[in-house]
Design an enzyme around this catalytic site. Sequence first.
Site, PDB file in Angstrom:
ATOM      1  N   LEU A  21       3.639  -2.753  -2.834  1.00 45.82           N
ATOM      2  CA  LEU A  21       4.138  -3.858  -1.998  1.00 45.82           C
ATOM      3  C   LEU A  21       4.424  -5.096  -2.852  1.00 45.82           C
ATOM      4  CD1 LEU A  21       1.705  -3.514   1.040  1.00 45.82           C
ATOM      5  CD2 LEU A  21       4.147  -3.013   1.034  1.00 45.82           C
ATOM      6  N   LYS A  71      -5.343  -0.595 -16.020  1.00 48.78           N
ATOM      7  CA  LYS A  71      -5.894  -1.963 -16.067  1.00 48.78           C
ATOM      8  C   LYS A  71      -6.828  -2.208 -17.251  1.00 48.78           C
ATOM      9  CE  LYS A  71      -5.454  -3.008 -11.169  1.00 48.78           C
ATOM     10  NZ  LYS A  71      -6.049  -3.613  -9.991  1.00 48.78           N
ATOM     11  N   TYR A 229      -6.354  -1.822   2.535  1.00 45.09           N
ATOM     12  CA  TYR A 229      -5.496  -2.393   3.587  1.00 45.09           C
ATOM     13  C   TYR A 229      -4.607  -1.333   4.230  1.00 45.09           C
ATOM     14  CZ  TYR A 229      -2.487  -2.566  -0.511  1.00 45.09           C
ATOM     15  OH  TYR A 229      -1.815  -2.226  -1.646  1.00 45.09           O
ATOM     16  N   GLY A 250      -8.042  -5.692   3.098  1.00 48.08           N
ATOM     17  CA  GLY A 250      -7.764  -6.203   1.753  1.00 48.08           C
ATOM     18  C   GLY A 250      -6.353  -6.740   1.549  1.00 48.08           C
TER      19      GLY A 250
END
Length: 288
Positions: A21, A71, A229, A250
């Site tokens: 998103l 990450k 979410y 979230g």
Amino acid sequence: MKIDGKTNVCGLIGNPVEHTLSPMIHNTLAERMGHHLVYVPFPVEEGKVPQAVAGAHALNILGLNVTVPYKSEVIESLQDIDTLARDIGAVNTLVRTDGGYKGYNTDMEGLYRAMLSEGVAIEGEQIILLGAGGAARAVAYLCATKGADKVYLLNRTFDKAQTVAAEVNGRTGRKVIIPMCTKDYTKLPGGKYLAIQGTSVGLAPNVNDAVIEDRAFYEMLHTGFDLIYSPWETKFMRLTKEHGGQAYNGLKMLLYQGIIAYELWNDVQVSKEDAQAVYEKLKGQFMQ
Ligand code: ATR
């Protein structure tokens, strides 16, 4: 959107990136704020992170977000790293500098802003943190640095909870993280807790799962904050609400980690109105 010779490019590296998103967050902000900026996802294959980062720099890419599974791995390819990101051991935002990129972690500050925006406090709180993976580790660090009174770190695998607790307590110099096995939640001191759900349990398509199913657990919560979410309302959230607690998903964390990255790339402050407009757009994805 007008793309011309002055357009800056930002993007996301990860694998997979198809369902992200983030383009909606950044392209909406660029449009609303009148910046010449376009944000695109870049799928990066395993083993190709160093080339991707070097190539992005050579192409004058202004900034990158980094998602699963890179990450931690991306840290080796940076020119510089922010202290907080180094302590957390995870970077989700790269900001261009002359010789390379500087890495930041906006996930943690994003969660903090999301919680503030919902009026959920950390300082002085008794917190139950569910999970001891990458996401939960950053939350443990956030809670320790923002003055939580106690954080009971509950994980299915006790060893991992112990490792995270030792690391975070050591780095912050505060002995606030108490590792426990999830099933031992019945031994927690009485009182009402803020619970932060940082495991992957309940994530779509497994919408009928919650990391703790026992209803007695939810009696102990005044607030449940899920980092998930999708679905919009997880079973953890539903059970929290059914027992009288407030529950949040979230999506605001996602929103604010993006906003903080955008602010770093463009050296601007995003207004409350722009943040709200992006949030409504993101939310629209779940309300169809
Ligand atoms: P992330 O980076 O999203 O945090 P992760 O590092 O893979 O992902 O961590 C996943 C977390 O969800 C871990 O705390 C994991 O528990 P274990 O350490 O015991 O594996 C938790 N988790 C995943 N599936 C679970 C399940 N079915 N029941 C309980 N906990 C689960």
